[in-house]
Structure formats: C-alpha cells, structure tokens
Design a protein around this motif. Structure first.
Motif, PDB file in Angstrom:
ATOM      1  N   ARG A  47       1.916 -11.602   3.667  1.00  0.00           N
ATOM      2  CA  ARG A  47       2.861 -11.013   4.621  1.00  0.00           C
ATOM      3  C   ARG A  47       4.311 -11.439   4.378  1.00  0.00           C
ATOM      4  O   ARG A  47       5.070 -11.728   5.294  1.00  0.00           O
ATOM      5  CB  ARG A  47       2.451 -11.339   6.064  1.00  0.00           C
TER       6      ARG A  47
ATOM      7  N   LYS B 138       0.883 -11.489  13.618  1.00  0.00           N
ATOM      8  CA  LYS B 138       0.905 -11.023  12.243  1.00  0.00           C
ATOM      9  C   LYS B 138       1.684  -9.711  12.194  1.00  0.00           C
ATOM     10  O   LYS B 138       1.530  -8.865  13.070  1.00  0.00           O
ATOM     11  CB  LYS B 138      -0.515 -10.791  11.708  1.00  0.00           C
TER      12      LYS B 138
ATOM     13  N   PHE C 173       2.405  -6.154  10.487  1.00  0.00           N
ATOM     14  CA  PHE C 173       1.830  -5.105   9.657  1.00  0.00           C
ATOM     15  C   PHE C 173       2.885  -4.029   9.403  1.00  0.00           C
ATOM     16  O   PHE C 173       3.854  -3.909  10.150  1.00  0.00           O
ATOM     17  CB  PHE C 173       0.609  -4.469  10.335  1.00  0.00           C
TER      18      PHE C 173
ATOM     19  N   THR D  57       1.646  -3.592   3.606  1.00  0.00           N
ATOM     20  CA  THR D  57       1.806  -5.001   3.947  1.00  0.00           C
ATOM     21  C   THR D  57       1.377  -5.811   2.733  1.00  0.00           C
ATOM     22  O   THR D  57       0.276  -5.631   2.226  1.00  0.00           O
ATOM     23  CB  THR D  57       0.943  -5.396   5.159  1.00  0.00           C
TER      24      THR D  57
ATOM     25  N   ASN E  81     -10.280  -6.204   1.009  1.00  0.00           N
ATOM     26  CA  ASN E  81      -9.590  -5.347   1.972  1.00  0.00           C
ATOM     27  C   ASN E  81      -8.962  -6.194   3.071  1.00  0.00           C
ATOM     28  O   ASN E  81      -9.233  -7.397   3.192  1.00  0.00           O
ATOM     29  CB  ASN E  81     -10.556  -4.321   2.553  1.00  0.00           C
ATOM     30  N   GLU E  82      -8.154  -5.571   3.896  1.00  0.00           N
ATOM     31  CA  GLU E  82      -7.464  -6.285   4.961  1.00  0.00           C
ATOM     32  C   GLU E  82      -8.454  -6.880   5.950  1.00  0.00           C
ATOM     33  O   GLU E  82      -8.302  -8.015   6.388  1.00  0.00           O
ATOM     34  CB  GLU E  82      -6.491  -5.343   5.678  1.00  0.00           C
ATOM     35  N   ASN E  83      -9.474  -6.115   6.309  1.00  0.00           N
ATOM     36  CA  ASN E  83     -10.460  -6.570   7.287  1.00  0.00           C
ATOM     37  C   ASN E  83     -11.858  -6.520   6.691  1.00  0.00           C
ATOM     38  O   ASN E  83     -12.183  -5.618   5.917  1.00  0.00           O
ATOM     39  CB  ASN E  83     -10.418  -5.689   8.545  1.00  0.00           C
TER      40      ASN E  83
ATOM     41  N   ASP F 181       0.611  -9.222   0.215  1.00  0.00           N
ATOM     42  CA  ASP F 181      -0.153 -10.455   0.281  1.00  0.00           C
ATOM     43  C   ASP F 181       0.695 -11.549   0.926  1.00  0.00           C
ATOM     44  O   ASP F 181       1.887 -11.677   0.658  1.00  0.00           O
ATOM     45  CB  ASP F 181      -0.568 -10.859  -1.133  1.00  0.00           C
TER      46      ASP F 181
ATOM     47  N   THR G 138      -3.203   3.931   9.936  1.00  0.00           N
ATOM     48  CA  THR G 138      -2.443   2.707  10.172  1.00  0.00           C
ATOM     49  C   THR G 138      -1.005   2.963  10.612  1.00  0.00           C
ATOM     50  O   THR G 138      -0.315   2.032  11.017  1.00  0.00           O
ATOM     51  CB  THR G 138      -2.404   1.863   8.887  1.00  0.00           C
TER      52      THR G 138
ATOM     53  N   SER H 276       0.805  -1.231   0.000  1.00  0.00           N
ATOM     54  CA  SER H 276       0.000   0.000   0.000  1.00  0.00           C
ATOM     55  C   SER H 276       0.833   1.275   0.000  1.00  0.00           C
ATOM     56  O   SER H 276       0.280   2.363  -0.160  1.00  0.00           O
ATOM     57  CB  SER H 276      -0.941   0.002   1.206  1.00  0.00           C
TER      58      SER H 276
ATOM     59  N   ASN I  68      -8.001  -1.211   0.032  1.00  0.00           N
ATOM     60  CA  ASN I  68      -7.603  -1.709  -1.280  1.00  0.00           C
ATOM     61  C   ASN I  68      -8.637  -1.423  -2.362  1.00  0.00           C
ATOM     62  O   ASN I  68      -8.303  -0.973  -3.463  1.00  0.00           O
ATOM     63  CB  ASN I  68      -7.353  -3.218  -1.216  1.00  0.00           C
TER      64      ASN I  68
END
Length: 762
Positions: free
Chosen positions: A617, A656, A658, A613, A462-464, A615, A596, A409, A482
């Motif tokens: 990770r 995870k 970020f 971040t 999207n992430e979430n 895909d 973020t 991003s 995204n």
C-alpha cells in the motif's frame, strides 16, 4: 615616464586624457576625416583592443527579452514567465514627463549632439580632473543604449555580462562606432524609445512599463511628474537608489532629477518645488514571475508547458536554440487547459487530501481522441515552502516529474486488451487460485523466455483469501483478481502486452525499457498519472491512441511584429480494434457498477474505470473515463516510505487504503465538476456472454482455443508439471503429473471446467 598611481594604473587625469583621445577620434569620424590606425594613437595594447576599422560594420541587435504569457484554452491568464520582466511599449505610450526626465538627468544635450557629445566629454574631463576621480561620465543616451544592447546580448551569462560592462578603452571604441551607426539609422525618437524599453530600473524590472507597474502599479503612459523623476533617477544606480529599500536616497535622487528638469527648462521652478514636497507614493507590485504565480493551482501545468517548449524540436533544433527563444520571451502561449476541469480537479484535491498529509495526490485529465491535457494538479502546491514542491508528480521524470509509481491493477486492462487482440474470448475462464507461483516458462519478445526459479519460485496471491476462482474476464476484472491476470499473461506471452503498452503510450516514468517479466500484469512498473490517463483515453476513443499535447498555439512578438510559431501536434494511431476497446469498456463499466470502483461512480452518467492498490500500500489509484474525458488519480508517498495503513488523509482515518476508497472519490468529484454542463455520452460496448462453471468433463470453455484451457502449454507452477496437452481439453480436473505429487499439494479445486491445472499452490 608618465606618473602612475601606486598599483600601476594611470592617474585620473591620464585616464581622462586617454578618453579624450577616443572622443576626438569619434569626432573625426563624424566629420568624415580619414582615420589613422587606432594603435597609432596608443589606444590599443596588444591583445586588448581591435582597431576601429576592424569592428563589424553592423551591430547585432537581439530581440529584447520580454515576459511570456501563458493562457488557458479560453484565453484566461494562467501565469507570466520571464528571464527579464519587460513589456515593450512605443514612445507614445510613455509619459512625456518620463521622456523629459530621463533626457534631463542622463543626457540633457541629447537632441543637440550626435552620437558623441564633445562638450559633455570636456565638461566631464574637467570635473573629474578637479576631483581626482571619476565623478561624472560623458556617455550619451545613444552610447548607453548601445552598452545595454551588449548586456542584453550577453543574456544571463555572468562572464559575458562582465565583458559587456568592463571599463576598457576597447569597449568604449566599440561603443562609439556602433553609437554612430545607431544615430544614422534610427534617429533620436527611436533611440529614446529603445533606451527606455531596454534599461534596467531595479526590482527585476526592465524597461519603463515593467518599472511603472512594479513601483506604482500603473502604466508608463500615466506616470506623473514626480513618479517619472523617481524612475529616471533610479537608472544611474538601481541598487543605491532603490525606493523600496532606501526611501531617503531615492527621494534625494528624485529631487536632483526635478532640479535638473527645471534647470534645462522642461518644468518651472515652482513645479519642481511642489513635486519635491510630494511623497514617493509607492504602490509596489511584487514580481509575478514563473509558474509559482499560476492561478487555479495550475503551477505544475505551467511547468509542464515550459518543459514541452524546452524539449520539443518543433521550437528549435537544439536545446540552446529553444532556451534562447524561451528566455527572450514575448510569447503568448495558449494551452489546452480547460479552466472548468482545472477548477474541479483542485476542488476535489483540496476536499480529500490536505497538503500537510503524510501522503500526496496527483491527478491528470485528458480528452479522448485529441490527446489534449485538460487539467493537472496535486495536493502539495508548487513552491519552495514546507509541504510544497517543484516536482510535478503527474508527469515523467524527463518532463520535471519523479520516478513514477507502480499503477497496480490499473495496468490489468492493458493486459486484457493485448489478450483480446491476440484472439482470446472475452468470457475466458481461468482457475484463478488465491495463491500460486508464477507459471514458467513464459514467452517474451525476440524468442526469449522468462523462467521462474525452481528453487525459490516467485509467488503471488490475491487481495483476499476469499478470491478463489474459477473466474471469467468480467468478474476477474471487476474484482481485480491477480492470479487471473498472471495466468492470462502466461497464456499469451509477455511480448503482446509490452507491444500493446507501447501502442497506448504506456512507458516507465524514468524512461527505462519495460522489462520482459510476467509481473508487469500486476502493474509493477512505475508510471505517471498523465501516462495512465492518456492510456485510458485510448479505450474511451474506441482504440485510437493520441499522444498528449498541452499547447494549442504560440505567437511571438519581436519589436513591432508578431508571428506565429509551429506547435507540437498530437499524433493519433490505432492501438487496438474498436471491438477490443468496446469490450474493455464493457469490462470496466462493471468495475464501477458492481466491482471495486463503485465509490467512483458518476450516477446516471456512464463511466468506466479501474482501481489499483500496490504491494504494501505505497500507492493507490483510480483511472477512469467517460466517452469525452479520461482521468487518473494517484495517492501515495512520493518518497515511497509511508505505507497507507493506519493513516489519516484529508482529516479521515483509514485502516487500509484501497484504490476505490480514496482515489475513487477524488476521481468522482473531479469528473463530476469537470463534466458539469457537458453532454452525457454513452459507450459503445459489446455483450460478453456469461461463463458459468461446468461439471468436470464438460471440456474447455475458452471459445475454441486449443491451448488446453489453462493447461499452460509452457508448464505449470515453477516448471514442476508439464501441462499443455493434458491441460483439461479432455475434461480432466488436473493435468497428468510426470512425478508423484504429495498429498495436499492441490486444494479445493472442484469445478473442472476445462481449466486444467487450476488448483492453488499450497
């Protein structure tokens, strides 16, 4: 028939006789006697020796290769690099003991004879004939100097070195002719000075100054009698008389030199006896060659400087010309590296990522408006051992780096800049569903279009799952949505984004062209940290992009003369309007203040930036800036194998990783240290009006654009729905489909807001 040894060669006596013939020839030249052709003396076998008269009149004398010193912006030494470790010094800066020692052991009649010592030749001839071998040579210091010039000219080419040192009559003839020339032109003292500066003393040391430093850690002018005798003795066979590896042989040889000095009257017998009792007294300094010796963790910056020198045409039109200058050395290179920034970068790296971690980090800092690279570092040090590397993770492949890493991003602000330049308002609203297929077709450069496969359409999310629009540009940027940015690039087309990337110096790390695909909006193309830091510096400098530079000045010493070389200059050009850059500044301030990137904030010092971040990770980023400094931090596995889930980095466990979680704090601590004591500057920003969702039927809230909000003129998801003209300009919640849509295909879209096709892909 003359007698020959078994194997076909001449006997030692015959070899000596032939050498005597050459010496007589040289003596005739000195006497001014006209010479017959060399072949008439039987010295020139066909194809092996040129005639004496056919040799070039002047010997080429290449500049002696010396060490190159690389400095930071304040003049502090970063590293020394060389193909041959040599520092040329004048005769007055060489110990008189050493001058006498080298003459005594190598050519005691140096000041009495000319280029050729006929007495020495006869003496050597007689002794070698008696022993049946070649136990004593007859080359004068002048001849040895000429031979060393040939070796120096050969450089590191083993074939040329062998040719320069081969034991042939042809080489001896050439050596003799040029020795005569050198004696006439230079004189004894200059010849001795040149000899002492060119000769190899073992242990990678060329010339007396490097040798004095290597074996005794002091200057050549301060060498004692016994130290001088040791160095003078090494010259005959640097490997055999190496005092580091064979102290006994080196001591014997030193004592031989001392005895010879006494014999010729340079020192007394008593002085020689006392010196022979002394220990060698070595204080060895290890060779400090190359970027591996760089201070402040600047090995990779040093390596980048070398790559710049070897690739930039300003230092020579061809690769061979540039390499020759670099290998000859004698350069003093002042770089742009800010020692405060470099120290801050290394401290932060060491605090947050260990060199033994499964993943690594790489950082770069750039000065906006100048392109000066201020710092460069990574968690895996420059070297050859475990957890070390010579790959510069901060730069492109062509400059010694790897294949690069997806910036995720952190690429989105470039898309936003392209959209703003295209006329899009900063409060543009898109439906931004949690999940969707890539809109299709999307316009690309040269009239081409990208089309999603209707059978297996490419999708994104999207992430979430809580990230469901509508969003305006500010909120979508702060939350790194995204689907918002994919809708944006499908709206303006791909070409404006790739064009903006080029203007900002954003290129793939492997040198390939940027593909014409809408997924570039999500940072799917591999970039280097230096590229991203320099791109964000464009925002900080209000739209002016300056190409990165690492070298401030270069001076070159050749002999007694020092000259300046031209250096690469940063080229600055406007990549976007000031208003666009100021708008991006406002957007990215929001990322740090309440988005973020809050963990990257610098407190009272204004800053802006973006997290990223990728895909699965495999990589995480934070790229940010203040008005006077821009920096990029990447964290990931260079081999692209270790996903950053359930991982320990810098002694801390992460479920995870970020962009705001690990890279963000690295950036914060690095920038805080780098900017300490520097003035606090404010951004130029623009006010971005709020874009509140309105009831259905309120029409498009896109600042007057006639594209139907997000009606997607070129079609809807996977090309299934023709949108454009029905896209919400009239207040409809959805475009009018051209076929029956199954129940439940759209979910949860209630805001209307002129966003046309805004539902999520089910």
């Amino acid at each position: 028939m003359p007698n020959k040894r078994s194997g076909g060669g001449l006997s030692p006596t015959q070899q000596a006789a032939k050498f005597l013939g050459v010496s007589v020839l040289a003596g005739a030249v000195l006497a001014g006697i006209a010479l017959p052709a060399v072949g008439a003396l039987g010295l020139a076998a066909k194809g092996s020796v040129e005639s004496f008269d056919e040799l070039p009149a002047n010997m080429k004398t290449p500049p002696l290769s010396q060490r190159t010193t690389i400095l930071d912006a304040d003049g502090g030494q970063i590293a020394t690099v060389y193909s041959r470790d040599r520092t040329v010094v004048p005769l007055k800066d060489i110990s008189p003991y050493l001058q006498k020692a080298i003459v005594a052991i190598e050519d005691s009649r140096f000041y009495q004879h000319g280029a050729v010592d006929l007495k020495g030749v006869l003496r050597a001839l007689n002794k070698n004939a008696q022993t049946g071998g070649v136990s004593e040579g007859a080359s004068t210091l002048t001849q040895q100097y000429v031979k060393n010039v040939f070796v120096e000219e050969a450089g590191n080419d083993p074939t040329k070195v062998a040719q320069a040192t081969q034991q042939t009559i042809g080489r001896k003839i050439r050596e003799l002719k040029y020795a005569i020339q050198v004696e006439e032109e230079l004189g004894k003292k200059k010849i001795l000075e040149n000899y002492l500066n060119i000769t190899f003393f073992g242990q990678q040391a060329y010339g007396v100054e490097a040798a004095a430093q290597r074996y005794f850690s002091e200057s050549a002018k301060d060498l004692s009698l016994e130290q001088s005798a040791l160095l003078a003795g090494i010259v005959q066979s640097p490997s055999r008389y190496d005092p580091v590896n064979d102290e006994t042989e080196a001591t014997k040889r030193r004592n031989t030199v001392l005895q010879r000095m006494a014999a010729v009257g340079d020192i007394s017998r008593a002085q020689a006896a006392d010196a022979m009792k002394a220990p060698l007294g070595l204080k060895v300094s290890k060779p400090k060659n190359g970027c591996i010796t760089a201070v402040k963790g600047a090995g990779f910056f040093c390596d980048y400087v070398r790559e710049v020198f070897l690739t930039d045409p300003v230092f020579g039109k061809t690769k061979e010309q540039r390499a020759k200058i670099w290998n000859q050395g004698g350069l003093t290179i002042r770089t742009t590296m800010d020692p405060q920034a470099q120290n801050a970068a290394q401290r932060s790296i060491k605090e947050h990522v260990y060199k033994s971690d499964e993943v690594a980090t790489a950082v770069s800092l750039v000065q906006p408006g100048t392109g000066k690279i201020l710092a460069m570092g990574q968690s895996r040090p420059y070297g050859f051992k475990k957890n070390e590397t010579q790959i510069n993770l901060s730069v492109d492949q062509s400059m010694g780096g790897g294949m690069g890493y997806q910036p995720g991003s952190t690429f989105k602000p470039i898309v936003a800049a392209a959209a703003l330049e295209d006329g899009m308002p900063a409060n543009k609203v898109y439906s931004s569903p949690y999940q969707m297929a890539y809109p299709s077709p999307v316009s690309a450069c040269d009239g081409k279009r990208w089309v999603n496969d209707p059978n297996t359409p490419a999708k994104l999310e999207n992430e979430n799952s809580s990230e469901v629009g509508p969003y305006d540009m500010r909120e979508a940027t702060a939350k790194s949505v995204n689907t918002y940015y994919v809708q944006m690039i499908s709206d303006i087309g791909i070409c404006p984004v790739t064009t903006m990337s080029k203007k900002m110096g954003v290129v793939r790390a492997d040198g390939d062209k940027m593909p014409q695909v809408p997924s570039i909006a999500l940072g799917t193309q591999e970039m280097s940290p230096l590229t991203m830091a320099n791109a964000y510096a464009t925002f900080a400098s209000r739209g002016m992009h300056c190409t990165p530079v690492a070298i401030e000045s270069v001076s070159r010493r050749v002999g007694d003369k020092t000259s300046s070389l031209g250096v690469p200059k940063s080229t600055c050009s406007r990549a976007m309007s000031e208003n666009t850059a100021d708008t991006i500044n406002a957007l990215l301030k929001g990322v740090v203040e309440d988005g973020t990137g809050t963990k990257a904030g610098l407190g009272s010092r204004p800053s802006a930036g973006k997290t990223g971040t990728t895909d699965e990770r495999y990589a995480a980023w934070f790229v940010g800036y203040t008005p006077n400094m821009a920096g990029a931090v990447w964290v990931g596995d260079p081999a692209h194998k270790r996903k950053m889930s359930g991982i320990t980095i810098g002694g801390r466990s992460y479920g995870k990783v970020f962009g705001g979680e690990v890279p963000g704090p690295i950036w914060r601590d690095m920038m805080s240290g780098a900017l300490q004591g520097k003035p606090v500057e404010n951004f130029n920003t623009v006010h971005i009006p709020d874009s509140k969702p309105r009831d259905r039927g309120d029409g498009d809230d896109d600042g007057g654009r006639d594209d139907g909000g997000n009606g997607d003129d070129d079609g809807f998801i996977g090309g299934l729905v023709g949108g454009g003209n029905n896209g919400g300009g009239g207040g409809e919640p959805f475009p009018t489909p051209s076929f029956s849509i199954p129940e439940g295909f759209f979910r949860g879209q209630t805001n209307g807001g002129g966003n046309g096709n805004g539902g999520r892909f089910g």
